[in-house]
Design an enzyme around this catalytic site. Sequence first.
Site, PDB file in Angstrom:
ATOM      1  N   GLY A 179       0.848  -1.073   0.176  1.00 10.83           N
ATOM      2  CA  GLY A 179       0.005  -0.192   0.150  1.00 10.83           C
ATOM      3  C   GLY A 179       0.680   1.387   0.043  1.00 10.83           C
ATOM      4  N   GLY A 181       2.875   2.677  -2.256  1.00  8.96           N
ATOM      5  CA  GLY A 181       3.078   3.253  -3.677  1.00  8.96           C
ATOM      6  C   GLY A 181       2.536   4.381  -3.877  1.00  8.96           C
ATOM      7  N   CYS A 184      -0.764   3.364  -5.869  1.00  9.71           N
ATOM      8  CA  CYS A 184      -1.443   2.149  -5.084  1.00  9.71           C
ATOM      9  C   CYS A 184      -2.322   2.823  -4.315  1.00  9.71           C
ATOM     10  CB  CYS A 184      -0.275   1.503  -4.235  1.00  9.71           C
ATOM     11  SG  CYS A 184      -1.189  -0.242  -3.711  1.00  9.71           S
TER      12      CYS A 184
END
Length: 345
Positions: A179, A181, A184
Site C-alpha cells: 500500500g 506506493g 497504489c
Amino acid sequence: MRIEEEIKLDYSDVLFRPKRSTLKSRREVNLKRKYKFKHSKLSWEGIPIIASNMDGVGEVGIAKKLASFNMMAALTKQHDNKEINSLQKTKLIHNFVALSCGTSKDSYTRLNKLLKKYPKFKFICIDVANGYSENFSHFVSEVRKKYPTKTIIAGNVVTADMTQELVLSGADIVKVGIGPGSVCTTRIQTGVGYPQLSAVLECADAAHGLGAHIIADGGCTSPGDVAKGFGAGADFVMLGGMLAGHKEGGGKIIKEDEESYIEFYGSSSEEANEKHYGGLANYRSSEGKKVRIKYRSSLEKTVKDILGGIRSSCTYVGAPTLKQLSKCTTFVRVNNQYNDIFGKV
C-alpha cells in the site's frame, strides 16, 4: 478482533538524527554493497537500488541505464524474447536484472521459457500483491526446487512472520510493502496495509535472523526516503514513481499547455489490467490509479540526485559506507519534516 496499540511509522514520520562524523566529503562514502544469498549461494555486488517491475519503470531501457550505475531493475512480467535478447549485448546485465513472474500457470510457463533460452539471468522476482496466501508460499517452494541456483525475490508482505515463512519456503530476498506506493490504492480500496518504515524495521530483523535479505518496496518520495529505508535495515530499496517519466521507460508522451507528460499507473490498476489481461475480472476491483507525471528526459540526472542524497545522509550520521548506515542510524519522530511554505520541491 484486536487492536495493536504500538505506533507504527512511515518515512514521513521520522528524520535522521545527525551525529559527529570524521568524513571530509560526500565523495568518501561508498554506496556499494556485497551480498551472499541464503539459498542460491550466489554473491552480488553493486548499489542496491532496484527499479520496480511496473509499466514505464521495469523496462529494458531503464535496466540498461541502471546497470551502468551497478544498480538493478526488475523487468515487468510482459517482456518478450526479442526485448530480453536485446539486453544480452549489455555487459554484465545478467547481474543487474530480475525476470518477473506471478503465480498463474501462464506467467510461470513464460518464465520457464525465458530461463531456458537465457539461462545466464540470476534473479527471479515472484511478485504478487498479497503474499499472505498459503498457495504463494507453496509456489515459492516449487520455484526453489526447480531453480536451486537462482536468487529468488518474493513478495509482497509486511510482517515478520510471513517474512520468515517466505525465507523458509526458499526466498533469498523478501519484498516488503503493501500500500505505500504513489499509484497504489490498496489501503483505500481494502483498508489493508502497514506503515512502511515499521514494516522494513520488523521484516529486516526477521530476515536477517535467518541469513536472508529484504527489499523495501514503495513509499519513497525523495532521496531522503531512500536513505531512511536503508537506515531502517533494508538491504535493497525498490523504486517506482521516482524512476517513472523518463525517456528510458518508454510510453506515449502527451503534450498539453506546452508541457510534456507521461501516464503512470499502478500494477493493479484498471489500466494495467486492461493492457495486459483484457480488463478487470468480474470478481475484483482496481487497487491502483493512473496519473500524469512530467516527462523528465534522461534518467541519469535523477539517479545522480538519488545517489547524492544518500551519500549526504551517510555523512550527516557518520557512516563511511552504505553498509554502516543502519548501524549509525537514530531516527527521531517528528510532526513535520519539511517547510513547504513556498511549495513542494
